[in-house]
Design an enzyme around this catalytic site. Structure first.
Site, PDB file in Angstrom:
ATOM      1  CE  LYS A 191      -1.830   2.905   2.810  1.00 62.40           C
ATOM      2  NZ  LYS A 191      -1.823   4.077   1.935  1.00 62.40           N
ATOM      3  CB  SER A 245       4.166   8.979  11.608  1.00 64.78           C
ATOM      4  OG  SER A 245       2.932   8.293  11.595  1.00 64.78           O
ATOM      5  CB  THR A 246       6.689   7.450  16.100  1.00 67.38           C
ATOM      6  OG1 THR A 246       8.047   7.422  15.619  1.00 67.38           O
ATOM      7  CG2 THR A 246       6.635   6.783  17.452  1.00 67.38           C
ATOM      8  N   GLY A 249       2.865   3.833  13.545  1.00 67.98           N
ATOM      9  CA  GLY A 249       3.569   2.600  13.899  1.00 67.98           C
ATOM     10  C   GLY A 249       3.034   2.000  15.186  1.00 67.98           C
ATOM     11  CD  GLU A 267      13.274   0.335   9.474  1.00 69.16           C
ATOM     12  OE1 GLU A 267      13.800   1.221  10.165  1.00 69.16           O
ATOM     13  OE2 GLU A 267      13.717  -0.821   9.399  1.00 69.16           O
ATOM     14  CB  CYS A 301      13.016   8.878   8.585  1.00 65.73           C
ATOM     15  SG  CYS A 301      14.013   7.900   7.451  1.00 65.73           S
ATOM     16  CD  GLU A 400       9.866  12.583  11.877  1.00 62.82           C
ATOM     17  OE1 GLU A 400       8.725  12.102  12.028  1.00 62.82           O
ATOM     18  OE2 GLU A 400      10.806  11.967  11.360  1.00 62.82           O
TER      19      GLU A 400
END
Ligand code: NAP
Length: 497
Positions: A191, A245-246, A249, A267, A301, A400
């Site tokens: 995706k 993104s965290t 994730g 990641e 990143c 970030e």
């Protein structure tokens, strides 16, 4: 190809045929519900193509195809030497279509054409070729067991893998996921990010042309919140690999726990420290400090967004980096002279503008940049921006931003530099600049990140693993270590009579 002018690329862009349909079971197809989403150019806001917007029913049929392909053994049981040849041919086809794919990537993601022709496309082809070439050279193990036994330790593919990737390096992250997952024999459903589906759709057709059996690779564009969520919760998907993104994730880990505990590798984000000592080669360090943040408009990143500088040289060094930042003024991505393109969209530009306000409100000193430019183009361009006098506790040092914004933080000794570097929820990358071998190694060893440079930034290639400590993720892309994310270890214990 690098000899093409802006006009040449513009003419090629005007004539390019864009495939916007999903790639399902070896064919390009519309979404079952007929939904589409317009893919917009970040450079000027014009529509590039209508792209299929797949729903949960498309995901379900893709999973059925992927499972059937896997169970049939048409790919998973193919001799590694033959799988290798398919992947190597695929890499060759990508290079044969390099200009077209680079142009698609530049149009879709706003990346400078010099970056996509010189970086993204050849790197994607090399990743696929390298992983393909590795698979008939990787051996399984025979364990050291008693003489009346034989114990085999084998790597087996997970089965059906979903890969979800972001918009900042669409082709690169796609290749990092597809190369090792396909090389190890899995069936994969990719995706792409909603903003940048075009290069993945194009190379999927080339994979078929190279001989990849139907159903082994399918590409479904569609919204993360529905399609991506459905894939992550799917009980017939065995593995999930993600770059993004965290925040998302963490959500994916929850989905895995709520469904079938699919192997989930992430990641994620970063806020990487770039530490400069007074005894470094300051000219080179200043040039790379700018590259570390302004390359890809800071939408990277691993961007070295926290420039941590020894106090004695801070003032002088900031001046040098400001001078370097002028080389990164944004421009048209189709101009080969452009170093930095637009932000991916207006929302990302707005995020950058908000953080510029936050930095000023927190008391940091804006030494250059801070504004949107080229608004008349219809694109989302932002100046390279540097804040000095930043405290590591400020939001512009902790969060970030994902834009061309650098935060300069001073330090007095190596211990303080390391403490600042490690005071972050992230641990993706970093660098240290010093001509003292002891300082450089001591600091590099103490900074808790997945990739650390000494006297370079963004160093590395397909031969070395890539991934994060802490909330920058788990698992690793690239190198043979990436194979671990896509395989289960199976022990077969044999006893002799
Ligand atoms: P993102 O918002 O997390 O989106 C990444 C992907 O996840 C997209 O395909 C997105 O689909 C999908 N998604 C969103 N919500 C989802 C959900 N609930 N369930 C399943 N999928 C979902 O990240 P981004 O803004 O595209 O990318 C920027 C981030 O990626 C940054 O944090 C950056 O640091 C990180 N990144 C990390 C690495 C690394 O290797 N560590 C490399 C590159 C980027 P839609 O596009 O439809 O929203």
């Amino acid at each position: 190809m690098l000899d093409k002018t802006k006009q040449d690329w513009g003419a090629q862009a005007a004539a390019i045929e864009i495939e916007g349909r999903a790639f399902i079971n070896g064919r390009y197809e519309d979404a079952l519900a007929g939904e589409t989403r317009a893919s917009m150019s970040p450079a000027d806001g014009r529509k590039l193509a209508d792209v299929a917007s797949c729903g949960t029913e498309d995901a379900d049929r893709a999973v059925v195809n992927a499972r059937a392909a896997f169970e049939s053994g048409v790919w998973a049981s193919m001799a590694p030497a033959d799988r290798k040849m398919v992947l190597v041919r695929w890499a060759e086809l990508i290079l044969e279509h390099a200009d077209e794919i680079a142009l698609l990537e530049s149009l879709d993601a706003g990346k400078p054409i010099g970056d996509t022709t010189g970086g993204d496309v050849p790197a994607a082809a090399r990743t696929i070729r390298w992983s393909g070439e590795a698979i008939d050279k990787v051996y399984d193990q025979v364990a050291p067991v008693p003489a009346n036994c034989l114990a085999l330790v084998q790597r087996l593919p997970l089965g059906v893998v979903a890969a979800i990737v972001p918009w900042n390096f669409p082709l690169t992250t796609t290749a990092w996921k597809l190369a090792p997952s396909l090389a190890t024999g899995n069936s994969v459903i990719l995706k792409p990010a909603s903003n940048t589906p075009l290069s993945a759709l194009r190379i999927a057709g080339l994979a078929s042309e190279a001989g990849l059996p139907d159903g082994v690779l399918q590409v479904l564009p569609g919204p993360g919140g529905s399609l991506g969520r459905h894939l992550a919760l799917h009980n017939d998907i065995d593995g999930l690999t993600f770059t993004g993104s965290t925040e998302v994730g963490k959500q994916l880990m929850r989905y895995s726990g709520e469904s079938n505990l699919k192997r989930t590798f992430l990641e994620l984000g970063g806020k990487s420290p770039n530490i400069v000592f007074a005894d470094a080669n300051l000219e080179k360090a200043a040039a790379f400090a700018a590259i570390a943040v302004f390359y890809n408009g800071g939408q990277t990143c691993t961007a070295g967004t926290r420039l941590i500088v020894e106090e004695g040289i801070r003032e002088q060094f900031v001046e040098m980096v400001v001078a370097q930042s002028k080389k990164w003024m944004p421009g048209d991505p189709l101009d080969p002279a452009t170093t930095m393109g637009p932000m991916i969209d207006a929302a990302q530009l707005n995020t950058v503008a908000e953080y510029v306000d936050i930095g000023q409100a927190e008391g940091a000193s804006l030494v250059t940049g801070g504004k949107q430019i080229m608004a008349e183009s219809g694109g989302s361009y932002h100046e390279p921006t540097i804040f000095d006098g930043v405290k590591n506790s400020m939001r512009i040092a902790q969060e970030e931003i994902f834009g061309p914004v650098m935060s300069v933080i001073g330090f007095r000794d190596a211990e303080e530099a390391v403490a600042i570097a490690n005071d972050s929820i992230y641990g993706l990358a970093g660098a240290v600049w010093s001509n003292n071998i002891n300082t450089a190694h001591r600091v590099a060893a103490a900074v808790r990140v997945g990739t650390m440079g000494i006297n370079n930034y963004f160093g590395g290639d397909i031969t070395v693993p890539f991934g994060g400590f802490k909330q920058s993720g788990n698992g690793r892309d690239k190198s043979i270590h990436a194979f671990d994310d896509y395989t289960e270890l199976k022990t077969t214990w044999i006893e002799f009579e």
